[in-house]
Structures are given as structure tokens and as C-alpha cells.
Design a protein around this motif. Sequence first.
Motif, PDB file in Angstrom:
ATOM      1  N   VAL A   1      31.869  23.712  -9.803  1.00 26.91           N
ATOM      2  CA  VAL A   1      30.662  23.669 -10.633  1.00 26.91           C
ATOM      3  C   VAL A   1      30.422  25.074 -11.158  1.00 26.91           C
ATOM      4  O   VAL A   1      30.356  26.028 -10.390  1.00 26.91           O
ATOM      5  N   PHE A   2      30.327  25.176 -12.480  1.00 26.31           N
ATOM      6  CA  PHE A   2      30.079  26.448 -13.146  1.00 26.31           C
ATOM      7  C   PHE A   2      28.663  26.418 -13.710  1.00 26.31           C
ATOM      8  O   PHE A   2      28.325  25.515 -14.478  1.00 26.31           O
ATOM      9  N   ILE A   3      27.856  27.396 -13.343  1.00 20.98           N
ATOM     10  CA  ILE A   3      26.474  27.451 -13.813  1.00 20.98           C
ATOM     11  C   ILE A   3      26.321  28.675 -14.709  1.00 20.98           C
ATOM     12  O   ILE A   3      26.357  29.814 -14.234  1.00 20.98           O
ATOM     13  N   SER A   4      26.169  28.430 -15.989  1.00 16.24           N
ATOM     14  CA  SER A   4      25.986  29.500 -16.970  1.00 16.24           C
ATOM     15  C   SER A   4      24.507  29.791 -17.166  1.00 16.24           C
ATOM     16  O   SER A   4      23.660  28.959 -16.844  1.00 16.24           O
ATOM     17  N   ASP A   5      24.225  30.966 -17.710  1.00 12.22           N
ATOM     18  CA  ASP A   5      22.855  31.342 -18.092  1.00 12.22           C
ATOM     19  C   ASP A   5      21.859  31.055 -16.966  1.00 12.22           C
ATOM     20  O   ASP A   5      20.851  30.387 -17.153  1.00 12.22           O
ATOM     21  N   ILE A   6      22.166  31.584 -15.785  1.00  9.24           N
ATOM     22  CA  ILE A   6      21.401  31.263 -14.580  1.00  9.24           C
ATOM     23  C   ILE A   6      19.910  31.551 -14.720  1.00  9.24           C
ATOM     24  O   ILE A   6      19.083  30.828 -14.162  1.00  9.24           O
ATOM     25  N   PHE A   7      19.552  32.555 -15.485  1.00  7.60           N
ATOM     26  CA  PHE A   7      18.138  32.916 -15.595  1.00  7.60           C
ATOM     27  C   PHE A   7      17.311  31.811 -16.266  1.00  7.60           C
ATOM     28  O   PHE A   7      16.128  31.671 -15.980  1.00  7.60           O
ATOM     29  N   SER A   8      17.958  31.006 -17.108  1.00  8.86           N
ATOM     30  CA  SER A   8      17.218  29.900 -17.729  1.00  8.86           C
ATOM     31  C   SER A   8      17.336  28.604 -16.926  1.00  8.86           C
ATOM     32  O   SER A   8      16.644  27.634 -17.217  1.00  8.86           O
TER      33      SER A   8
END
Length: 179
Positions: free
Chosen positions: A139-146
Motif C-alpha cells: 500500500v502506497f500512501i501519497s500526499d500524507i498531509f492531506s
Amino acid sequence: MITIISGSNRAGANTLKVAQVVEGIYQKLGQDVVLQNLQDLPVECFSGEAYKEKPAQVTAMTDQILASNGLVVITPEYNGSMSGVLKHYIDLWPFPDAFENRPVCFIGISAGGSGAVRPIEHLQGIFSYRYAAQLPRRVFISDIFSQLDEAGGIKDADLVARLEKQATEFIDYVSKIRP
């Protein structure tokens, strides 16, 4: 027992927030889970002597690894790779017992758009070299801050569904490899 490793020792790390969400998913699925927070590593483990004589806290943490049926490694992306503390911690694990035929799966988080593809590829190389049994679903989670709400939960229902799917598959995978 499943051990979840939060691959950062940064205070307030988003990696830990994701790890806590993942811990809740595994608990909801009826699994015994241990969450390892690399903030708990003692300063002494960063001495060159730690490879020979591990501090008690490191021994306790690696004993949890040895007792685990499977590992969920959650890595942030730091400068195109995993955090140095995660790599150092892995280097302190006893070989071959911590690795060989031990099921492992990976979750990556990044501030940018990659979702920590590179760090996961680096981890896959390490675990493959040491003969771990890797679940193909990552699982790849991009743009973690959003992705995170103010309480540290994940806002995106599709992302939660992907984490749940990985957890369900991993539990089945672990049961087949380490019944």
C-alpha cells in the motif's frame, strides 16, 4: 501475533499515526498485534557496540520480532529511501531467525506523489536477501498531509479499504506460511 513497525523515530510522525490506524484494522480483524514505535529505541543502540551487545530495550523489541508470525513494516520516504533509524533497527535483528520464512508486508507514506515506492523497493531487497516471505500487495500512501484528519485518522475511505484488503490478505498469507 502480528508486529507493526512504525519506521520513524520522529516526534509526531505521520508514520506512527498510520501505524495506529493499521493496528486498529488488525485488532478489528481479531488479531493479536504489537506496535513497535522506533521512538522507543534507546540512544545506546546507535553506538557501534550495539551490534555486539544490544541494549535491553533493543533485545526486548527484537524478541517481539522473533515471536511474531508476521511483520507489517510502515516506512516513510526520507530522501528517496527509508529512514536511517529503520535500516539501523533492521540491522540489529538476529539473522537468520528474524527473517527466514517470516511473512512481511509493506506500507509506504510520502509527502509527495510517490507513496514511498523507492523505500519499499529498498526494503523488499533487504527482506528478499534474507529470505523473508513477502506479501505482493503493498500500500502506497501519497500526499500524507492531506490524507490524515486532525485526530490522526485516515480521511479517504478508499485508502482505508486498501489497508483493510492488505490486512485481510496478510492474515491469510501468514496462516499459510506460519500456521
